[in-house]
Design an enzyme around this catalytic site. Structure first.
Site, PDB file in Angstrom:
ATOM      1  N   ASP A  43     -35.597  -8.639  -9.075  1.00  0.00           N
ATOM      2  CA  ASP A  43     -35.956  -7.404  -8.372  1.00  0.00           C
ATOM      3  C   ASP A  43     -35.038  -7.065  -7.215  1.00  0.00           C
ATOM      4  OD1 ASP A  43     -38.477  -6.301  -9.690  1.00  0.00           O
ATOM      5  OD2 ASP A  43     -39.048  -8.385  -9.407  1.00  0.00           O
TER       6      ASP A  43
ATOM      7  N   ASP B 229     -38.640  -0.215  -8.893  1.00  0.00           N
ATOM      8  CA  ASP B 229     -39.367  -1.465  -8.680  1.00  0.00           C
ATOM      9  C   ASP B 229     -38.402  -2.545  -8.209  1.00  0.00           C
ATOM     10  OD1 ASP B 229     -41.123  -3.532  -8.612  1.00  0.00           O
ATOM     11  OD2 ASP B 229     -41.431  -3.679 -10.771  1.00  0.00           O
TER      12      ASP B 229
ATOM     13  N   TRP C 202     -49.912  -3.500 -15.103  1.00  0.00           N
ATOM     14  CA  TRP C 202     -49.110  -4.713 -15.313  1.00  0.00           C
ATOM     15  C   TRP C 202     -49.980  -5.918 -14.977  1.00  0.00           C
ATOM     16  CZ3 TRP C 202     -47.372  -8.286 -11.437  1.00  0.00           C
ATOM     17  CH2 TRP C 202     -46.747  -9.406 -12.008  1.00  0.00           C
TER      18      TRP C 202
ATOM     19  N   LYS D  14     -43.651  -7.745 -20.095  1.00  0.00           N
ATOM     20  CA  LYS D  14     -42.786  -8.696 -19.381  1.00  0.00           C
ATOM     21  C   LYS D  14     -42.509  -9.897 -20.276  1.00  0.00           C
ATOM     22  CE  LYS D  14     -42.296 -10.853 -14.876  1.00  0.00           C
ATOM     23  NZ  LYS D  14     -42.623 -10.721 -13.453  1.00  0.00           N
TER      24      LYS D  14
ATOM     25  N   HIS E  21     -39.479   1.386 -14.830  1.00  0.00           N
ATOM     26  CA  HIS E  21     -39.416   0.641 -13.576  1.00  0.00           C
ATOM     27  C   HIS E  21     -37.953   0.279 -13.412  1.00  0.00           C
ATOM     28  CE1 HIS E  21     -43.593  -0.914 -12.215  1.00  0.00           C
ATOM     29  NE2 HIS E  21     -43.499   0.391 -12.230  1.00  0.00           N
TER      30      HIS E  21
ATOM     31  N   ASP F 285     -39.526  -2.077 -17.672  1.00  0.00           N
ATOM     32  CA  ASP F 285     -38.953  -2.561 -16.410  1.00  0.00           C
ATOM     33  C   ASP F 285     -37.623  -3.233 -16.749  1.00  0.00           C
ATOM     34  OD1 ASP F 285     -38.274  -4.564 -14.368  1.00  0.00           O
ATOM     35  OD2 ASP F 285     -40.179  -4.017 -13.428  1.00  0.00           O
TER      36      ASP F 285
ATOM     37  N   ASP G 135     -35.580 -12.071 -13.351  1.00  0.00           N
ATOM     38  CA  ASP G 135     -36.284 -10.866 -12.894  1.00  0.00           C
ATOM     39  C   ASP G 135     -36.371 -10.887 -11.364  1.00  0.00           C
ATOM     40  OD1 ASP G 135     -37.951  -8.575 -12.962  1.00  0.00           O
ATOM     41  OD2 ASP G 135     -39.737  -9.846 -12.913  1.00  0.00           O
TER      42      ASP G 135
ATOM     43  N   GLU H  34     -47.100  -2.055 -18.825  1.00  0.00           N
ATOM     44  CA  GLU H  34     -45.794  -2.668 -18.538  1.00  0.00           C
ATOM     45  C   GLU H  34     -45.699  -4.061 -19.138  1.00  0.00           C
ATOM     46  OE1 GLU H  34     -44.951  -3.088 -14.347  1.00  0.00           O
ATOM     47  OE2 GLU H  34     -42.901  -3.776 -14.700  1.00  0.00           O
TER      48      GLU H  34
ATOM     49  N   HIS I 293     -37.418  -7.080 -17.170  1.00  0.00           N
ATOM     50  CA  HIS I 293     -38.427  -7.804 -17.939  1.00  0.00           C
ATOM     51  C   HIS I 293     -38.006  -8.196 -19.344  1.00  0.00           C
ATOM     52  CE1 HIS I 293     -42.077  -6.634 -15.253  1.00  0.00           C
ATOM     53  NE2 HIS I 293     -41.069  -7.133 -14.584  1.00  0.00           N
TER      54      HIS I 293
HETATM   55  C1  RNT Z   1     -43.696  -7.496 -11.904  1.00  0.00           C
HETATM   56  C2  RNT Z   1     -43.698  -6.072 -12.351  1.00  0.00           C
HETATM   57  C3  RNT Z   1     -44.554  -5.137 -11.541  1.00  0.00           C
HETATM   58  C4  RNT Z   1     -44.511  -5.396 -10.060  1.00  0.00           C
HETATM   59  C5  RNT Z   1     -45.246  -4.375  -9.238  1.00  0.00           C
HETATM   60  C6  RNT Z   1     -45.453  -4.826  -7.828  1.00  0.00           C
HETATM   61  O1  RNT Z   1     -42.794  -8.261 -12.580  1.00  0.00           O
HETATM   62  O2  RNT Z   1     -42.399  -5.613 -12.413  1.00  0.00           O
HETATM   63  O3  RNT Z   1     -44.207  -3.832 -11.845  1.00  0.00           O
HETATM   64  O4  RNT Z   1     -43.198  -5.490  -9.600  1.00  0.00           O
HETATM   65  O5  RNT Z   1     -46.411  -4.038  -9.856  1.00  0.00           O
HETATM   66 ZN    ZN Z   2     -42.138  -3.522 -12.760  1.00  0.00          ZN
END
Ligand code: RNT
Ligand code: ZN
Length: 417
Positions: A297, A327, A186, A229, A287, A260, A295, A227, A263
């Site tokens: 998390d 994640d 990523w 985004k 993720h 993810d 985003d 990954e 994302h």
């Molecule tokens: C960031 C991504 C990535 C990170 C990690 C720490 O937006 O989701 O996966 O969260 O690599």
């Molecule tokens: Zn991620």
């Protein structure tokens, strides 16, 4: 002695049997599924490279709940506690910045398997698999927002060397632990404001990735994922590694695509992407995260989005081609609890999906009986899933219900960081 948990389970088992679902079969399938727990929830994405902690990359851990892990030892102790509260056999997911450098500065392009020896030993003793991530953020050469797509050749080369080093480390992990280590690439690269040239950075990233992946590594030991985004903090307008870029790259180079949950656009879920991607991508990395308005998390919980992901995996028989990893990073609650809540929620969602009368639902759908399909999907929501889940936890020797909270509180008091 028959406990209430056993009694409730027997009743639940009969209820599910009445709609054609074998709970024993579901539980045995569930026990085969491994989730990869991310190391970075334990210390707010800080790592052990320096004392600087998370800087840049367009991601942000908020909150100042006490107790974050300050050393690899503390992080491993914390992970051990969480793993003992989660039913099943799982994996652990490391970022390159979680190396052990013995107090000497080791730059990202100099890291080697030896810097992860203690992690590998720890995993081996516990029968855990390890996954890995290059760290393309929190570094002076990432500060201008570009790494593998940087216009500066020397910067690109540095990050290419980092990617190559990470693949070697993961290959060693996979070999030593006898289970493939997935390396997730990523890169936060992107522009805050409107670029004139959207193509050149993507072309540079494509070339950089090709160079990193030039060396073939046995997939038994190591696999690579990309990954995508939509945006990050400071890269609101343009991200080089967009969904189309990563999907196209993964499909054409036979790499894994990492989806993810945070994302995409706020109302865009990843569940519906799985079936389409499965037609063109061999293996998928997830993720599992929880976006709240952006985003953010947040810790994963048992909500509709999570259930939908689990349903797609089970209904389409994708488990043997999907790597499930988590994640999230919430620093406002106990970090061991965050892992426990998120992972237990993921497993519970998979259980719910395994308890669907799939054959029957499919039959109705194919016959055009959407009435019965909707009625059953609605009834399933109040079936005694909790009784099956409690029994599963008991059977696998982890705390049932809220009992795990006391264990986390006890550990928190004992460690008092
Ligand atoms: C960031 C991504 C990535 C990170 C990690 C720490 O937006 O989701 O996966 O969260 O690599
Ligand atoms: Zn991620």
């Amino acid at each position: 002695m028959t406990t209430n948990i056993d009694k409730s389970y027997q009743l639940a088992r009969e209820r599910y049997a009445a709609i054609g679902v074998d709970t024993e079969l579901a539980l045995s399938k569930l026990s085969e599924i491994s989730i990869s727990l991310h190391c970075w929830q334990g210390d707010d994405v800080g790592g052990f490279e320096s004392t600087a902690g998370l800087t840049g990359g367009g991601i942000l851990a908020t909150g100042n709940y006490p107790g974050k892990a300050r050393t690899p030892h503390e992080l491993r102790d914390d992970a051990d506690v969480a793993l003992n509260l989660i039913p099943g056999k799982h994996r652990f997911n490391l970022h390159a910045i979680y190396l052990e450098n013995g107090g000497k500065k080791v730059d990202r392009d100099e890291i080697e398997p030896s810097h992860f020896r203690d992690w590998i030993d720890w995993a081996k003793q516990r029968g855990l698999g390890l996954d890995f991530n290059p760290t393309y953020f929190s570094h002076p050469l990432a500060e201008d927002g570009f790494t593998l797509s940087s216009a500066k050749k020397s910067t690109r080369k540095f990050w290419i060397r980092h990617g190559i080093a990470c693949r070697k480390i993961a290959a060693e992990m996979g070999k030593k632990l006898k289970t493939t280590s997935v390396v997730n690439f990523w890169m936060p690269d992107g522009y805050k404001d409107i670029p004139v040239d959207r193509l050149a950075p993507r072309k540079r990233m494509e070339d950089s990735l090709d160079t990193i992946f030039a060396e073939k590594i046995d997939p038994k030991h190591e696999l690579d994922a990309l990954e995508s985004k939509l945006f990050g903090i400071g890269s609101e307008t343009y991200v080089v590694g967009s969904h189309e870029f990563c999907l196209g790259y993964a499909a054409s180079r036979k790499k894994l695509l990492c989806l993810d949950a945070g994302h995409f656009h706020p109302t865009e879920g990843i569940a519906d992407k799985l079936s389409s991607c499965s037609l063109f991508i061999d293996r998928i990395l997830l993720h599992v995260s929880r976006p709240v308005r952006w985003d953010s998390d947040h810790v994963v919980i048992y909500n509709d989005d999570l259930r939908a992901v689990a349903e797609e995996l089970i209904r389409n028989n994708l488990l043997n081609r999907t790597h499930i990893s988590l994640d999230f990073f919430d620093a406002t609650i106990n970090r061991v609890a965050a892992w426990t809540i998120g992972t237990r929620a993921m497993i519970k969602a998979l259980l719910a999906a395994l308890l669907e009368p799939l054959k029957q639902l499919r039959e109705w759908e194919n016959e055009g009986d959407y009435t019965s399909r909707l009625a059953m999907l609605e009834e399933l929501k109040s079936m005694p899933l909790g009784a099956v889940w409690d029994y599963y936890c008991e059977r696998l020797g982890v705390p049932v219900g809220t009992a795990w909270i006391d264990e986390v509180k006890k550990y928190e008091a004992e460690t008092a960081r």
